[in-house]
Motif scaffolding. Structure first.
Motif, PDB file in Angstrom:
ATOM      1  N   ILE A 145       0.835  -1.200   0.000  1.00 29.20           N
ATOM      2  CA  ILE A 145       0.000   0.000   0.000  1.00 29.20           C
ATOM      3  C   ILE A 145       0.869   1.249   0.000  1.00 29.20           C
ATOM      4  O   ILE A 145       0.584   2.218  -0.701  1.00 29.20           O
ATOM      5  CB  ILE A 145      -0.922   0.001   1.225  1.00 29.20           C
ATOM      6  N   TYR A 148       2.294   2.048  -3.456  1.00 27.54           N
ATOM      7  CA  TYR A 148       1.376   2.331  -4.566  1.00 27.54           C
ATOM      8  C   TYR A 148       1.414   3.795  -5.002  1.00 27.54           C
ATOM      9  O   TYR A 148       1.512   4.074  -6.200  1.00 27.54           O
ATOM     10  CB  TYR A 148      -0.044   1.882  -4.185  1.00 27.54           C
ATOM     11  N   THR A 152       2.585   5.084  -8.806  1.00 23.76           N
ATOM     12  CA  THR A 152       1.698   5.876  -9.653  1.00 23.76           C
ATOM     13  C   THR A 152       1.998   7.358  -9.544  1.00 23.76           C
ATOM     14  O   THR A 152       1.150   8.193  -9.832  1.00 23.76           O
ATOM     15  CB  THR A 152       0.234   5.664  -9.234  1.00 23.76           C
ATOM     16  N   ARG A 164      -2.266  -0.307 -11.321  1.00 23.96           N
ATOM     17  CA  ARG A 164      -3.322  -1.306 -11.218  1.00 23.96           C
ATOM     18  C   ARG A 164      -2.751  -2.708 -11.284  1.00 23.96           C
ATOM     19  O   ARG A 164      -3.093  -3.580 -10.486  1.00 23.96           O
ATOM     20  CB  ARG A 164      -4.295  -1.106 -12.365  1.00 23.96           C
ATOM     21  N   LEU A 167      -0.777  -3.421  -8.012  1.00 23.83           N
ATOM     22  CA  LEU A 167      -1.611  -3.700  -6.850  1.00 23.83           C
ATOM     23  C   LEU A 167      -2.336  -5.029  -6.999  1.00 23.83           C
ATOM     24  O   LEU A 167      -2.388  -5.829  -6.063  1.00 23.83           O
ATOM     25  CB  LEU A 167      -2.628  -2.567  -6.706  1.00 23.83           C
TER      26      LEU A 167
END
Lengths: 487, 493, 116
Positions: A145, A148, A152, A164, A167
């Protein structure tokens, strides 16, 4: 400071740095100073733990109980300490590099970047120092997390798509396989603690152990074992410092570290050697080694080539673990360190090239060595380390893994290692060779291509020298790795 | 004197305050009154829980008529937990209600809104606390009727048909429960739950009891929106006022699950329900179907309230699954998820209420770029969303831990995998919202919005924070759930 | 099968199914409500009739009578009737609002209007 306090500090420093970075957001120099101070502090804390562990101590700290029988607990042992040392050292290097890169590229949202970087390091420390599978899993997911927003970072559609993939693959493997394996282990043994010799020995049938091995190895998606490797190249959409630290050091190393830790402290080397499934997983790792190297050959985008190289190199460590002998495990542990230094050098160079020239493809790099000699020299040294040639540290870790394959009696796997080194030469060596010995394809712009910003240069020189140091002076690394089996 | 009568006060205070609320003409006064009542109710629930944890089951006879002839309020760990959930959610939603209904309900109707809210609140508490089967039906209808009226207050005209459908299906469900209770009374001669459980053992084999069981399960299933009896839920949650969606999603269906548990475990007993009748298989099948089908449908919804409504159906499927395992761990999973889902869904719906208040819409196209303009609200949404997926450090993880553990213990590997797989579906629909809010620019011509007003934002953040806090400190939730589960399964602690 | 002895149950079931059928099959909202009422009333009949004890007298204590009919079901049903009335009231209120908003009380018509 007492050992438990050191452990909590190792987590607390990067965690506390996150809001402090946000508070310092108004002044970039002050903000970067927070990061650098935190990185230095973290390194100091981890370094202080080294003598304690080398003397046989295994200090621990328990935070609090989450579920009956399962607490957020930490314990320092050689493998975790090795990982923590690498991560904290290279955080300093990457932070210095980031300053050069982010400012050189005039990137947006730099505060957010540094904040989540610190958070990711906190999660990494949590993984490295976890005392039980429960704690490891929690920080493992937290790392996904926390990284991420870094993956991005650019906020473009490609970044979103890459995020995407990142994750989805990581969370699916961790929830569907890893968590299932953890629950099965919990139900079978009643504990999730890491113990030397493993906890599964008499508690589970050989079938269950085999199933668990498969679930764990594929469930730890950060180890990028095929076919769950696609997130790695997809994450290359991130800015290069992110790729450098996270995908050469923190995220992927967390994956292979977890595999090694599970193999040594949950299964136990002897238990693993007794089941045929470990040999099958070794072959799966071998397939990844070769296939990823072959794919790397076909990639013209420099970061993509390096990504597939990472996939291949990670499989070395998984292979070392699955050999189920001490040499393989020690070699794998050493490879965590040597690959980290080697690969981060390569990524630093790739980023430096991008900042200075905006070139991303290998075919564009002809003749660049004239204008960016330091960068390409570092690239050359990093390549040597990855290939496993002297005078770079990669030689020693590959050496021990190779010895491990002999010890396990598999000439096939030894051959795989040899072939893979050959393939490494084919996809890495042309880059510095062409940079130095070919004429540039296009005329350089009027003011010429300068070297990368100086913070980038400092970082990549540091990491290549580090890889060199690991060759000349491998004893401390070897001692730390073999301390795994000291008792 | 107050302490001794706390169980009665838990109901009497909200129930009597409802008609008083009608007399308060001013909307602010009505709001303040409602907030005060919910907070008092919450305090009483906390006191009752503390007492149950230290002293054991509390038995209170209404009007000093001895059970089983009089109505008995019986509080054990199970309903103490549910009381805490309902009053807690009520206490958090009520403060937000004044600003929350501004856009949706005309100001002069606000006192009536709060009246209905207090009635529904009192009804839910009554269902939870009573130890008498018929009394349960009465309170069920009280809360349901108030809910129908509340749903009908929604701004969109489709709220009316949604409320009507909810009314028809809800009444059928309640009537089924009434039939079941009637049959039970016919065969045993008593309505008191504890007495029923003792007397049913003798008449378990008769067809009348089997039929009663079937009616009650279907009736309770309608109330808790167990797939395929969930048809009323999506429309009701989508078109009702946003505050009411938050309140109902976090309480009404949870109380439905409580009713099911109470009948299955306390009144009928584990042996009858799972060995004589195939309840375990039914709940496992429909629970899994709910989890998968509803999650998949949720992925394709563009209206975020409808998406969360289907998500609720999926989560209720998990709770049914936990009951279906008929094991201590399965029950712990369900009870913990009762609490956790109330927090998660409460936070998510409250965040949507904030969004609707500022934006006037909850369509996924309209929330683009909202991550920058309403950062705290969307952060609460992300926290609730992560919890829904079940990542560690959130409450959703704790629930999932127990569900999968129960599946593994029962030897039902495929179900363990299915539970984990379906939680990945939640990642897809939450991911859609996160991508829209954080990665896309605001739609052209979007009105400038600022963060939600504090009376709405604070409860939202409190619920979101709670869904993280109780993922770390599970002493309260798992502790009470374990004690309750063991008592229900008849395991000696 | 004891048809005559159980005739109260047969009546209750017949009414119940009739009411249920009306709820499902009729598209007019008011007719649905009628069906719902019928459904609920049948349950009341079920309760009340089962309270009657053969040979029992009205449940008022008086010297000289030994066997009384069970008063409890009747009492319970009083409550249930109130609930039913309240349900009907709420339903009718909603129907009035629907009629004002949509101009019709036919479900098909309402769905068609919503689709536009």
């Amino acid at each position: 400071m007492s050992a438990p306090a050191l452990i909590l500090a190792a987590l607390g420093i990067p965690l506390a740095a996150t809001p402090l970075i946000w508070l310092a957001r108004g002044d970039p120099d002050r903000r970067e100073a927070v990061t650098l101070l935190a990185a230095a502090g973290l390194f100091a804390v981890v370094a202080l733990l080294v003598p304690i562990v080398m003397n046989g101590g295994r200090p621990g700290a328990v935070l609090f109980k989450v579920l009956p029988g399962l607490a957020l607990a930490f314990e320092v042992e050689p493998l975790g300490l090795l990982f923590a040392l690498i991560a904290s050292t290279l955080w300093i290097a990457t932070s210095v590099y980031s300053i050069g890169y982010m400012r050189g590229n005039k990137e947006q949202h730099q505060t957010r970047y540094y904040m989540f970087f610190a958070l990711a390091l906190a999660a990494t420390m949590g993984i490295a120092l976890a005392a039980n599978l429960f704690t490891l899993f929690i920080f493992y997911e937290a790392l996904t997390i926390a990284t991420y927003p870094l993956v991005t970072h650019k906020g473009t559609d490609e970044a979103r798509a890459g995020g995407r993939t990142y994750l989805t693959i990581l969370l699916t493997t961790s929830i569907l396989f890893f968590l299932l394996a953890i629950l099965l282990t919990w139900q079978a043994t009643g504990t999730l603690d890491f113990r030397p010799g493993g906890i599964l020995a008499d508690q589970a049938s050989p079938t269950l152990i085999a199933i668990l091995l498969v679930l764990y190895t594929f469930g730890i998606g950060k180890a990028a074992l095929m076919p769950f490797h696609r997130w790695l190249p997809a994450a290359m959409i991130a800015p290069t410092p992110v790729s450098a630290l996270l995908h050469a050091v923190a995220v992927v190393k967390a994956g292979v570290f977890a595999v090694l830790k599970v193999v040594i402290y949950i299964f136990g080397i002897d238990t693993l050697a007794a089941i045929p499934a470990s040999r099958w997983m070794a072959y799966a790792a071998a397939v990844t080694i070769i296939a990823a190297s072959l794919i790397a050959l076909t990639r013209d985008n420099l970061k993509a080539r390096l990504a597939y190289s990472t996939v291949s190199q990670l499989a070395y460590i998984v292979l070392g673990a699955m050999l189920a002998n001490r040499l393989g495990a020690v070699g794998g542990a050493m490879h965590i360190a040597t690959h980290a230094f080697g690969k981060i050098t390569l990524f630093f160079c790739a980023g430096a090239i991008y900042v200075a020239t905006h070139k991303t493809e290998v075919s564009q790099l002809d003749g660049l060595g004239r204008r960016m000699p330091i960068t390409m020299a570092a690239f050359f040294l990093g390549s040597l380390s990855i290939i496993g040639l002297p005078p770079m540290g990669g030689l020693w870790s590959k050496w021990y893994i190779a010895l491990g394959t002999l010890d396990a009696g598999s000439l096939t796997l030894l051959a795989v290692l040899m072939v893979s080194s050959l393939l490494n030469i084919f996809y890495l060596m042309p880059i510095p060779v062409r940079a130095f010995f070919r004429k540039p394809a296009e005329v350089a712009p009027a003011e010429g291509i300068r070297e990368a910003p100086w913070p980038c240069l400092v970082a990549l020189v540091f990491s290549s020298l580090g890889a060199f140091a690991l060759f000349v002076y491998p004893a401390p690394l070897f001692r730390l790795a073999s301390a795994l089996f000291a008792n | 004197m107050i302490a001794a009568n706390l169980p009665a006060l838990q109901i009497v205070v909200p129930l009597l305050s409802a008609p008083l609320c009608v007399l308060l003409r001013d909307r602010r006064l009505a709001w303040g009154f409602a907030v005060a009542i919910t907070w008092i109710a919450f305090a009483i629930a906390v006191a009752l829980l503390a007492r149950v944890m230290s002293e054991g089951v509390i038995s209170y006879e209404m009007g000093n008529w001895a059970a089983p002839w009089g109505i008995e309020y019986r509080i054990d760990r199970l309903n103490a937990l549910v009381l805490l959930i309902v009053t807690g959610v009520g206490a958090l939603v009520a403060p937000a209600a004044l600003r929350g209904i501004e856009r949706e309900i005309p100001a002069e109707r606000a006192p009536l809104f709060f009246t209905a809210f207090l009635l529904s609140f009192a009804g839910l508490l009554g269902i939870t606390i009573t130890g008498d089967a018929f009394n349960l039906y009465v309170f069920l209808e009280i809360s349901s009727l108030a809910s129908y009226a509340l749903v009908a207050l929604g701004p969109d005209r489709r709220a009316l048909t949604a409320a009507y459908r909810y009314l028809v299906l809800g009444t059928i469900g309640a009537t089924f429960i009434l039939i079941g209770v009637g049959l039970l009374y016919m065969m045993t001669g008593t309505l008191n739950m504890a007495d029923l459980s003792a007397r049913l053992v003798a008449v378990n084999e008769t067809r009348a009891i089997h039929v009663a069981f079937a009616f009650i399960i279907v009736g309770a299933g309608l109330k808790l929106a167990l797939f395929p009896l969930h048809m009323w839920l999506p429309n009701a949650y989508t078109f009702s006022p946003s505050i009411i969606s938050a309140f109902l999603a976090a309480t009404a269906t949870k109380v439905g699950v409580y009713v099911l548990i109470r009948f299955v475990f306390t009144i009928f007993g584990v042996a009858f329900s799972f060995e004589e009748m195939p309840l375990g298989e039914i709940l496992l099948v429909f629970g899994l179907l709910a989890a998968f089908v509803a999650s998949i449908v949720a992925i394709f919804q563009n209206n975020l309230k409808r998406m969360l409504a289907y998500s609720s159906v999926a989560q209720l499927g998990y709770m049914a699954l936990g009951i279906g395992f008929a094991s201590v761990n399965g029950l712990i999973g369900t009870l913990v998820h009762l609490f956790n889902h109330a927090l998660m869904k409460g936070a998510l719906f409250m965040a949507l209420a904030c969004v609707f208040h500022r934006l006037g819409s909850v369509d996924i196209g309209d929330i683009r770029g909202l991550g920058r303009r309403m950062p705290l609200t969307m952060a609460a949404f992300v926290a609730g969303g992560i919890s829904l997926v079940g990542l560690p450090l959130t409450v959703g993880f704790i629930s999932k831990w127990y569900f999968v553990l129960a599946a593994i213990e029962a030897g039902l590997w495929p179900i363990a995998v299915a539970i984990l797989a379906s939680s990945m579906l939640a990642l897809i629909y939450i991911g859609r919202v996160i991508e829209a809010a954080y990665f896309q620019p605001p739609p052209p011509g979007a009105p400038p919005v600022e963060e939600a007003p504090w009376p709405m934002l604070a409860p939202t953040l409190a619920l979101a924070g709670a869904s993280i806090y109780f993922g770390l400190d599970t002493e309260l939730t798992v502790g009470v759930a374990r004690a309750a589960a063991e008592a229900l399964m008849g395991v000696q602690p | 099968m004891d048809v005559v002895g159980h005739f109260n149950y047969w009546v209750a079931i017949a009414l119940m199914m009739t009411g249920f059928y009306l709820v499902i099959a009729r598209s007019n909202l008011i007719k649905k409500l009628v069906g719902l009422n019928l459904f609920q009333t049948s349950v009341f009949l079920l309760y009340i009739t089962m309270g009657k004890i053969t040979g029992g007298t009205a449940p008022i204590v008086k010297a000289g009578f030994e066997l009384y009919t069970n008063p409890l079901p009747s009492v319970l049903i009083l409550t249930a009737i109130v609930v039913s009335v309240a349900t009907s009231a709420v339903a009718l209120a909603i129907i009035v609002r629907i009629r004002e908003t949509y101009g019709s009380t036919e479900e098909d018509e309402i769905l068609r209007r919503d689709r536009e």
